[in-house]
Design an enzyme around this catalytic site. Sequence first.
Site, PDB file in Angstrom:
ATOM      1  N   HIS A 112      -2.101   2.491   5.151  1.00  0.00           N
ATOM      2  CA  HIS A 112      -3.512   2.707   4.778  1.00  0.00           C
ATOM      3  C   HIS A 112      -3.941   4.069   5.349  1.00  0.00           C
ATOM      4  CE1 HIS A 112      -7.557   1.829   3.691  1.00  0.00           C
ATOM      5  NE2 HIS A 112      -7.899   0.969   4.630  1.00  0.00           N
ATOM      6  N   HIS A 127      -0.406   3.868  -4.791  1.00  0.00           N
ATOM      7  CA  HIS A 127      -1.690   3.192  -4.579  1.00  0.00           C
ATOM      8  C   HIS A 127      -1.682   1.861  -5.300  1.00  0.00           C
ATOM      9  CE1 HIS A 127      -6.006   2.550  -4.276  1.00  0.00           C
ATOM     10  NE2 HIS A 127      -5.922   3.360  -3.239  1.00  0.00           N
ATOM     11  N   ASP A 132      -4.618  10.633   0.907  1.00  0.00           N
ATOM     12  CA  ASP A 132      -4.018  11.051   2.175  1.00  0.00           C
ATOM     13  C   ASP A 132      -3.042  12.208   2.035  1.00  0.00           C
ATOM     14  OD1 ASP A 132      -5.326   9.305   3.893  1.00  0.00           O
ATOM     15  OD2 ASP A 132      -3.987   7.660   3.378  1.00  0.00           O
TER      16      ASP A 132
HETATM   17  N1  ACO Z   1       7.124   6.444  -2.004  1.00  0.00           N
HETATM   18  C1  ACO Z   1       8.129   5.980  -2.754  1.00  0.00           C
HETATM   19  N2  ACO Z   1       8.042   4.862  -3.506  1.00  0.00           N
HETATM   20  C2  ACO Z   1       6.896   4.184  -3.474  1.00  0.00           C
HETATM   21  C3  ACO Z   1       5.800   4.597  -2.688  1.00  0.00           C
HETATM   22  C4  ACO Z   1       5.950   5.775  -1.940  1.00  0.00           C
HETATM   23  N3  ACO Z   1       4.957   6.246  -1.199  1.00  0.00           N
HETATM   24  N4  ACO Z   1       4.788   3.753  -2.853  1.00  0.00           N
HETATM   25  C5  ACO Z   1       5.208   2.816  -3.696  1.00  0.00           C
HETATM   26  N5  ACO Z   1       6.478   3.070  -4.065  1.00  0.00           N
HETATM   27  C6  ACO Z   1       7.276   2.274  -5.000  1.00  0.00           C
HETATM   28  C7  ACO Z   1       7.731   0.994  -4.317  1.00  0.00           C
HETATM   29  O1  ACO Z   1       8.953   1.154  -3.668  1.00  0.00           O
HETATM   30  C8  ACO Z   1       7.777   0.053  -5.490  1.00  0.00           C
HETATM   31  O2  ACO Z   1       8.938   0.335  -6.224  1.00  0.00           O
HETATM   32  P1  ACO Z   1       9.788  -0.860  -6.946  1.00  0.00           P
HETATM   33  O3  ACO Z   1       8.829  -1.467  -7.946  1.00  0.00           O
HETATM   34  O4  ACO Z   1      10.957  -0.156  -7.536  1.00  0.00           O
HETATM   35  O5  ACO Z   1      10.147  -1.825  -5.838  1.00  0.00           O
HETATM   36  C9  ACO Z   1       6.598   0.474  -6.348  1.00  0.00           C
HETATM   37  O6  ACO Z   1       6.399   1.863  -6.065  1.00  0.00           O
HETATM   38  C10 ACO Z   1       5.307  -0.302  -6.055  1.00  0.00           C
HETATM   39  O7  ACO Z   1       4.993  -0.148  -4.669  1.00  0.00           O
HETATM   40  P2  ACO Z   1       4.389  -1.262  -3.740  1.00  0.00           P
HETATM   41  O8  ACO Z   1       4.730  -0.915  -2.307  1.00  0.00           O
HETATM   42  O9  ACO Z   1       4.748  -2.614  -4.220  1.00  0.00           O
HETATM   43  O10 ACO Z   1       2.852  -1.038  -3.986  1.00  0.00           O
HETATM   44  P3  ACO Z   1       1.652  -1.657  -3.151  1.00  0.00           P
HETATM   45  O11 ACO Z   1       0.503  -1.659  -4.079  1.00  0.00           O
HETATM   46  O12 ACO Z   1       2.029  -2.927  -2.519  1.00  0.00           O
HETATM   47  O13 ACO Z   1       1.437  -0.597  -1.976  1.00  0.00           O
HETATM   48  C11 ACO Z   1       0.854   1.452  -0.904  1.00  0.00           C
HETATM   49  C12 ACO Z   1       0.579   0.496  -2.086  1.00  0.00           C
HETATM   50  C13 ACO Z   1       0.831   0.681   0.413  1.00  0.00           C
HETATM   51  C14 ACO Z   1      -0.226   2.511  -0.882  1.00  0.00           C
HETATM   52  C15 ACO Z   1       2.254   2.100  -1.106  1.00  0.00           C
HETATM   53  O14 ACO Z   1       2.237   2.869  -2.294  1.00  0.00           O
HETATM   54  C16 ACO Z   1       2.670   2.967   0.073  1.00  0.00           C
HETATM   55  O15 ACO Z   1       3.234   2.446   1.028  1.00  0.00           O
HETATM   56  N6  ACO Z   1       2.411   4.309   0.015  1.00  0.00           N
HETATM   57  C17 ACO Z   1       2.746   5.184   1.149  1.00  0.00           C
HETATM   58  C18 ACO Z   1       1.673   5.087   2.228  1.00  0.00           C
HETATM   59  C19 ACO Z   1       0.370   5.716   1.804  1.00  0.00           C
HETATM   60  O16 ACO Z   1       0.326   6.834   1.313  1.00  0.00           O
HETATM   61  N7  ACO Z   1      -0.722   4.990   2.045  1.00  0.00           N
HETATM   62  C20 ACO Z   1      -2.091   5.466   1.769  1.00  0.00           C
HETATM   63  C21 ACO Z   1      -2.680   4.705   0.632  1.00  0.00           C
HETATM   64  S1  ACO Z   1      -4.286   5.304   0.235  1.00  0.00           S
HETATM   65  C22 ACO Z   1      -5.210   4.745   1.506  1.00  0.00           C
HETATM   66  O17 ACO Z   1      -5.048   3.687   2.027  1.00  0.00           O
HETATM   67  C23 ACO Z   1      -6.224   5.609   1.993  1.00  0.00           C
END
Ligand code: ACO
Length: 382
Positions: free
Chosen positions: A223, A262, A323
């Site tokens: 987050h 996201h 971010d």
């Molecule tokens: N880098 C690479 N792959 C990613 C990323 C990433 N940052 N984020 C998601 N994916 C991929 C996952 O591996 C997944 O792939 P798959 O379907 O092949 O397994 C797919 O995209 C869906 O991702 P989930 O993690 O299931 O998505 P979720 O909605 O649960 O999580 C989150 C969202 C937590 C933001 C995630 O994208 C993440 O961890 N991002 C990196 C951290 C980040 O930037 N957080 C800030 C978010 S904005 C905020 O809170 C202010």
Amino acid sequence: MTQDPGFSKGLAGVVADATSVSQVQGEEGRLIYRGIPIEEIAEKSTFEEMTYLLLRGKQPTKEELAKITADLKAARALPKYVETVIDSAPKSAHPMMILQSAMAALAFEQGPVKLTDVETNVASAIRLTSQLATVVARASRNRRGLPAIAPKNELSHAENFLYMLSGNVPNKEEARMFDVALLLHMDHDFNASTFAARVIASTEANLVSSVSGAVGALSGPLHGGANEKVLAMADSIGSPEKAKEWVHNALATKAKVMGFGHRVYRTMDPRAKVLRAMLEELVEKKKSDTKAQATYETLRIVHDTMIEELSKKEKDYIWPNVDFWSGALYKLMGIESIDFTPIFAVARVVGWSSHIIEMWQDNRIYRPAAKYVGPTDAHIVR
Ligand code: ACO
């Protein structure tokens, strides 16, 4: 036998409550605060004006804006016992943990909650918004071995925060950019920390204690903690020349690229667009800061390579979120990366408070059901 309720992991797609504070329109890449598009807010509004709008649901008159501005200024000092909590934290403590503790200490003197007393709750939120910024500045200066700086009454919320952080009154241009960065971070419907704040407040715990819990939720790297991690990622890549290969490797090994992805957006986060434009402007102006220039260039290549590579995939792909660029902007303003997530809280406290005040108008405790997957007929073994 009770019926299997099924569930949505991470509550994805679950509508948990109604709100009129803000809305993320994920397919369109739109964000609105009380109906107003974020781009228009970034162009025309100020932190003080949006604080009024988010907390009260109406735009302020000139007099109301002057009043909230004065109220924010009047509340900047911290009680002695809160200063003691901040000052007694070990140097190694992460500022988000200091902030969470200081918020809990600010709740020492909270009375019983009056759910529908909007005036009292808004006054409490304004005080908290002002004090949270002072906590963040004080904790940062302590870490850097510098004395705390008293607020300057003639400065706006954004200007005064930067002044309390650095000891210098910022120039108008940077102060405006920082104000816009705060505006972009103020609310985002049911994000994890806002949901956490709502869950706590739904028990009728007080607003300040609920915000303390929300700070904990914001601190996580999935987050708000991601902005700090983006800079760590840029540092670990080392130089712009290595960025492309680094992305190829990250994608091949399914490593997470911080600042991407996201739960709701299925296209570019509109806040990322505004931040990138501001960052590019600042990068142009700060040509002599070669380290920050290299960081920006590294992130730009990571960004462009990610989009280039991911767009080749057939399935729905991920985009940069708020971010990704915010840290690079703060870095160019001379702010240390460990302070990025606390700065997120300086803005988001307004959203947390607005949601709590809204929810309390018609409160019901959040208490979801669980799909139990454990044994149902176990016994103590001796
Ligand atoms: N880098 C690479 N792959 C990613 C990323 C990433 N940052 N984020 C998601 N994916 C991929 C996952 O591996 C997944 O792939 P798959 O379907 O092949 O397994 C797919 O995209 C869906 O991702 P989930 O993690 O299931 O998505 P979720 O909605 O649960 O999580 C989150 C969202 C937590 C933001 C995630 O994208 C993440 O961890 N991002 C990196 C951290 C980040 O930037 N957080 C800030 C978010 S904005 C905020 O809170 C202010």
